[in-house]
Design a protein around this motif. Sequence first.
Motif, mmCIF file in Angstrom:
data_model
loop_
_atom_site.group_PDB
_atom_site.id
_atom_site.type_symbol
_atom_site.label_atom_id
_atom_site.label_comp_id
_atom_site.label_asym_id
_atom_site.label_seq_id
_atom_site.Cartn_x
_atom_site.Cartn_y
_atom_site.Cartn_z
ATOM 1 N N VAL A 139 0.824 -1.207 0.000
ATOM 2 C CA VAL A 139 0.000 0.000 0.000
ATOM 3 C C VAL A 139 0.862 1.262 0.000
ATOM 4 N N VAL A 140 1.954 1.224 0.762
ATOM 5 C CA VAL A 140 2.785 2.425 0.887
ATOM 6 C C VAL A 140 3.520 2.721 -0.428
ATOM 7 N N ALA A 141 4.105 1.669 -1.013
ATOM 8 C CA ALA A 141 4.849 1.879 -2.266
ATOM 9 C C ALA A 141 3.914 1.880 -3.481
ATOM 10 N N ARG A 142 2.658 1.501 -3.290
ATOM 11 C CA ARG A 142 1.681 1.352 -4.380
ATOM 12 C C ARG A 142 2.220 0.430 -5.472
ATOM 13 N N LEU A 143 2.684 -0.743 -5.013
ATOM 14 C CA LEU A 143 3.206 -1.733 -5.940
ATOM 15 C C LEU A 143 2.480 -3.048 -5.733
ATOM 16 N N VAL A 144 2.165 -3.737 -6.834
ATOM 17 C CA VAL A 144 1.691 -5.108 -6.740
ATOM 18 C C VAL A 144 2.924 -5.993 -6.888
ATOM 19 N N GLY A 146 5.165 -9.883 -5.997
ATOM 20 C CA GLY A 146 5.028 -11.334 -5.999
ATOM 21 C C GLY A 146 4.971 -11.786 -7.438
ATOM 22 N N ASP A 147 5.090 -13.074 -7.709
ATOM 23 C CA ASP A 147 4.908 -13.654 -9.031
ATOM 24 C C ASP A 147 5.038 -12.684 -10.217
ATOM 25 N N GLY A 148 6.244 -12.553 -10.752
ATOM 26 C CA GLY A 148 6.443 -11.672 -11.909
ATOM 27 C C GLY A 148 6.919 -10.300 -11.494
ATOM 28 N N PRO A 149 7.133 -9.422 -12.486
ATOM 29 C CA PRO A 149 7.655 -8.093 -12.169
ATOM 30 C C PRO A 149 6.667 -7.265 -11.347
ATOM 31 N N ASP A 150 7.202 -6.363 -10.530
ATOM 32 C CA ASP A 150 6.345 -5.466 -9.746
ATOM 33 C C ASP A 150 5.547 -4.568 -10.689
ATOM 34 N N VAL A 151 4.316 -4.269 -10.317
ATOM 35 C CA VAL A 151 3.471 -3.382 -11.121
ATOM 36 C C VAL A 151 3.160 -2.139 -10.286
ATOM 37 N N ALA A 152 3.534 -0.970 -10.819
ATOM 38 C CA ALA A 152 3.283 0.284 -10.102
ATOM 39 C C ALA A 152 1.865 0.765 -10.374
ATOM 40 N N LEU A 153 1.162 1.178 -9.328
ATOM 41 C CA LEU A 153 -0.198 1.698 -9.469
ATOM 42 C C LEU A 153 -0.244 3.165 -9.083
ATOM 43 N N SER A 154 -1.177 3.884 -9.672
ATOM 44 C CA SER A 154 -1.434 5.254 -9.219
ATOM 45 C C SER A 154 -2.178 5.175 -7.880
ATOM 46 N N GLU A 155 -2.283 6.298 -7.206
ATOM 47 C CA GLU A 155 -2.986 6.307 -5.916
ATOM 48 C C GLU A 155 -4.415 5.797 -6.048
ATOM 49 N N ARG A 156 -5.096 6.248 -7.082
ATOM 50 C CA ARG A 156 -6.499 5.868 -7.223
ATOM 51 C C ARG A 156 -6.646 4.405 -7.614
#
Length: 220
Positions: A139-144, A146-156
């Motif tokens: 939640v803090v880094a807004r990253l998904v 695990g399994d595969g490359p990290d995915v960056a999300l916007s705040e919303r």
Amino acid sequence: MTHRVLVVEDEQDLARMLVRLLEGEGYAVDAVHDGQAGLHRALTSRYDVLVLDRGLPGIDGVDLLRRLRRTGVTAPALMLTAYDTVADRVEGLDSGAQDYLGKPFDVDELLARLRSLVRRTGADEDAELVDLGVRRLDVVARLVVGDGPDVALSEREAALLRTLAGRPTRVFTRDELRDRVFGDAETDAVVETYVSYLRRKLGPEAVRTVRGVGYRMGTV
Ligand code: CA
């Protein structure tokens, strides 16, 4: 945790001063000098806060911020302006800025306002990792992660995903999601838009449509 700041300011001396000042306060700072470069940076990297000059060559600060907001970039923005009039301030805030500061400004005031914007981003982040099934949302880094490359999300995007993942078996109506995640100033269409962003980033199964009702958590 180091907060990342993007400075878009065409006055090179002022930009250099801001970089020195903000780095001295422990921020990681990128600075660019026109709206086009600002747009590119803000769309390709994740920042915790944006400092935008209003008067920029090419794409001005207001136009730049409108474009970023339309694209789902929700990092809080502080707009700097040479003309500190009410009309100017209103236009800046309407474009999606959270705060506004007239030039010349007091550096301590700038720093105080930035701290406040960064704190606002970090509000109600009690849980660090939310279980998504296969992967997890940081939640803090807004990253998904695990399994595969990290995915960056916007705040919303992160806020929407977090809400769905918080009650993974529950079906949420569009109205509910709009009220909880986006606020009632937005139309229901914002929910569909952000569901489509999440599917694009995390796969078509990330959010399930429950026909005639709304959405529920899918498989991430
Ligand atoms: Ca300028």
